[in-house]
Design an enzyme around this catalytic site. Structure first.
Site, PDB file in Angstrom:
ATOM      1  CG  HIS A   1      -1.804   1.161   1.385  1.00 39.60           C
ATOM      2  ND1 HIS A   1      -3.134   1.133   1.027  1.00 39.60           N
ATOM      3  CD2 HIS A   1      -1.569   2.417   1.844  1.00 39.60           C
ATOM      4  CE1 HIS A   1      -3.669   2.326   1.267  1.00 39.60           C
ATOM      5  NE2 HIS A   1      -2.745   3.126   1.764  1.00 39.60           N
ATOM      6  CD  GLU A   2       1.453   3.503   3.760  1.00 42.00           C
ATOM      7  OE1 GLU A   2       1.564   4.583   3.131  1.00 42.00           O
ATOM      8  OE2 GLU A   2       0.451   3.248   4.462  1.00 42.00           O
TER       9      GLU A   2
ATOM     10  CG  HIS B   1       0.307   6.374  -0.402  1.00 39.13           C
ATOM     11  ND1 HIS B   1      -0.718   7.125  -0.915  1.00 39.13           N
ATOM     12  CD2 HIS B   1      -0.242   5.616   0.589  1.00 39.13           C
ATOM     13  CE1 HIS B   1      -1.845   6.826  -0.258  1.00 39.13           C
ATOM     14  NE2 HIS B   1      -1.580   5.911   0.651  1.00 39.13           N
TER      15      HIS B   1
ATOM     16  CD  GLU C   1      -5.139   6.247   0.677  1.00 39.58           C
ATOM     17  OE1 GLU C   1      -5.095   5.009   0.548  1.00 39.58           O
ATOM     18  OE2 GLU C   1      -4.380   6.867   1.433  1.00 39.58           O
TER      19      GLU C   1
END
Ligand code: ZN
Length: 503
Positions: A267-268, A271, A297
Site C-alpha cells: 500500500h505505502e 503512495h 489512495e
C-alpha cells in the site's frame, strides 16, 4: 530579463524556501513516528509547531501575494497546460487558502496534534479512551475553528474535505457513497452467507525480517526506487516525501500476522511511487506532490489490492514466499493462499478489511465525522456510537475501544473531518485508472503473472504521477477517465469475487 521572468524568479525563490522548511518538517515528523524515544515528545511537539508556523508565515507573506497578483494576468495569457501557468494558478489557490487561516491557529493545531498523537500511542494498547478524550474534544473544537476560517460553506466539513480532496463537498460524497453502498451491501451479504475462507495459516509466527525480505523483493519489482527511498517500522504505516530524492515508507509487524505487514508495505509503496514519479522540475514548488488524497489512495489501493491481491501476482510470487516460509506455507496451495488473502468477512479493523467490506468501514467514519462536526454527536458518546454503527453495518462489535474508536491514527494525528473519504474515492478511482490502463495495454494482466509491472507503472507515471499537483484532482480525472464513476470498481469486484465465491 523581462518583467515576468524576474517576477517568476522571485516567486520561485520564495517557494523554494517554503519547500525547504516543509522538507525539514517532514524529517521531524518521520523521526517522531519511527525512532524517536518517548522522552523527545514534548520538545518535538514544540519543534514541529515552530516549523509549521515558520512555513505558514513564509507562505502567507504578503510579498508572495503581490508577486502572484502581478503574475496572474501573465498566467492567463499562457496555454492552459503550461507548467508556468499551473505553477502560478496552483500557488495562488494554495496561498489564498493559507491566508484564510490565522497564524496562531496554525501553531495551536500543530502543537496540539503532536501532543495528541503521543497520548494516543500510549493510550491505544491500554484501551484508555478516557486519556485521549479531552485531547479529542480539543481537536473537534480546533477542527471547527479551522473550517470556520473558510466560511461561507454548505457544510462545516466542506472546507476540511476540500483541503484533502479539492473540489468535493460533503453532499457530493454522501451521494456517491449511497450509490456505492447500495451495490456493496448485497455483494457482501451474498459472500458472508457462505462458509468463510480458511486463513488460519496467515496467523502463525512469521519472522519480521523474512516478511521484510519478501516485501522488498516485491516493491523493487513494482518499481519503487530504493536509491530515493527506504523502509522503516512504525505504529501506523505511512509514506512520506522528504524531497524529490527521498520518499520513504514505513510498516508494522503485529504478532502472528503475515497479511497486515505485507499489504501495508505494498500500500505505502503505491503512495511512494506516485511521489517518486513526480516531474523533478517541480521540486521546490507546490506542484511537487500528489493531486489529492483520493488520487493518492487510488495508487496505494491499486498496488496493494488490484495488483497485490490478484491471482496473476500470486502465480508469480507465491513460490518465492513459500520458499521463505516453508514451515508455515509448505503445505498450503496457491489456491488456498489466494482465497485466504481475499477472504471477505465482517471484521473490526479497517486496514485489515477486504476489498468488499473496506468501504463500509470508511463510510462509518465519514458519517461519524459529519455528526461530530454538526454537533449531533459528542466525543464522550463517540466510542458507543462507533460500536453501534459497527453492529448495524457490519454485524460485529469490538470487545474494547482499542479496536474500536482508537484504531485509526487520523483523528489523533490531524483534524476531525475530511480524513477518510479519500480511501473510498481511491478505490473507485484506482479501478477507473486500472481499466483505462488495460484498455491501452491489454497485455498488463499477463505481465503481472510474470512479475512484470513496468507497463502498468509506466502508464501511471505518464498519466498521473509525473503531473504532481499541476492538475487538480477534478482536472486530472477529466483528462484520464472523464468523471468519477463507481461502475469500473463494481465490475472489478463482481468479476473477482464472483469467480472466488461463485456468485
Ligand atoms: Zn494510504
Amino acid at each position: 530579463m523581462t518583467d515576468h521572468a524576474a517576477t517568476l524568479k522571485a516567486l520561485r525563490a520564495q517557494l523554494a524556501e517554503v519547500s525547504l522548511i516543509n522538507g525539514i518538517n517532514a524529517v521531524l515528523y518521520w523521526d517522531q513516528s519511527t525512532y524517536m524515544p518517548n522522552g523527545g515528545a514534548a520538545a518535538r511537539g514544540q519543534q514541529l509547531s515552530y516549523i509549521a508556523q515558520l512555513s505558514h508565515q513564509r507562505f502567507t507573506d504578503p510579498a508572495l501575494g503581490k508577486l502572484l497578483e502581478a503574475l496572474l494576468p501573465y498566467a492567463e495569457s499562457l496555454p492552459a497546460d503550461s507548467d508556468e501557468a499551473a505553477l502560478i494558478r496552483v500557488t495562488h489557490r494554495e496561498y489564498t487558502r493559507a491566508t484564510q487561516v490565522p497564524l496562531d491557529l496554525v501553531a495551536e493545531l500543530s502543537q496540539h496534534t503532536a501532543e495528541t498523537y503521543h497520548v494516543w500511542v500510549g493510550a491505544r494498547p491500554e484501551n484508555a479512551f478516557d486519556r485521549v478524550q479531552p485531547y479529542l474534544e480539543k481537536t473537534l473544537e480546533l477542527s471547527r475553528r479551522y473550517a470556520e476560517c473558510f466560511a461561507p460553506f454548505d457544510h462545516l466539513a466542506d472546507p476540511l474535505i476540500d483541503s484533502s480532496d479539492y473540489g468535493m463537498k460533503a453532499a457530493d460524497i454522501r451521494t456517491l457513497f449511497a450509490e456505492l453502498r447500495a451495490e456493496l451491501v448485497p455483494i457482501a451479504r451474498a459472500i458472508t452467507e457462505q462458509a468463510p475462507a480458511d486463513d488460519a495459516f496467515l496467523h502463525q509466527h512469521y519472522e519480521p525480517q523474512d516478511i521484510e525480505k519478501f516485501s522488498l523483493e516485491v516493491i523493487k519489482r513494482y518499481g519503487y526506487d530504493f536509491e530515493r527511498g527506504r523502509l522503516d517500522r512504525t505504529a501506523h504505516p505511512f509514506a512520506i516525501r522528504l524531497n524529490h530524492g527521498d520518499v520513504r515508507i514505513t510498516t508494522r509487524y503485529p504478532k502472528n500476522r503475515l497479511g497486515d505487514p505485507l499489504f501495508s508495505t505494498l500500500h505505502e509503496s503505491g503512495h511512494a511511487m506516485y511521489e517518486q514519479g513526480v516531474n523533478a522540475a517541480y521540486e521546490g514548488t507546490p506542484l511537487a506532490g500528489g493531486a489529492s488524497s483520493g488520487v493518492h489512495e487510488s495508487q496505494s489501493r491499486l498496488w496493494e489490492n488490484v495488483v497485490g491481491r490478484s491471482l496473476g501476482f500470486w502465480q508469480h510470487f507465491y513460490p518465492s514466499l513459500q520458499s521463505i516460509f516453508p514451515q508455515q506455507l509448505g503445505n498450503v496451495s496457491l489456491d488456498q493462499f489466494y482465497r485466504a488473502v481475499n477472504k471477505v468477512e465482517r471484521s473490526l479493523i479497517r486496514t485489515d478489511a477486504d476489498e468488499v467490506t473496506y468501504n463500509l468501514h470508511v463510510m462509518i467514519r465519514f458519517d461519524l465525522e459529519l455528526q461530530l462536526l454538526e454537533g449531533t454527536l459528542s466525543i464522550a458518546d463517540l466510542p458507543e456510537a462507533w460500536h453501534a454503527r459497527y453492529q448495524a453495518d457490519l454485524g460485529v462489535r469490538a470487545p474494547d475501544n482499542r479496536d474500536g474508536v482508537l484504531q485509526d491514527v487520523h483523528w489523533y494525528g490531524g483534524l476531525i473531518g475530511g480524513a477518510f473519504q479519500g480511501y473510498t474515492l481511491g478505490n473507485i478511482l484506482g479501478a477507473q485508472f486500472y481499466a483505462k490502463a488495460l484498455e491501452a495495454h491489454p497485455e498488463i494482466t499477463e505481465q503481472i503473472g510474470r512479475g512484470e509491472f513496468s507497463t502498468l507503472h509506466g502508464w501511471m507515471r505518464e498519466n498521473i504521477y509525473q503531473h504532481g499537483s499541476k492538475y487538480s484532482a477534478p482536472e486530472l480525472i477529466a483528462r484520464t477517465v472523464g468523471k468519477i464513476d463507481i461502475a469500473p470498481y463494481i465490475t472489478y469486484l463482481r468479476n473477482k469475487y464472483g469467480a472466488l465465491y461463485r456468485l
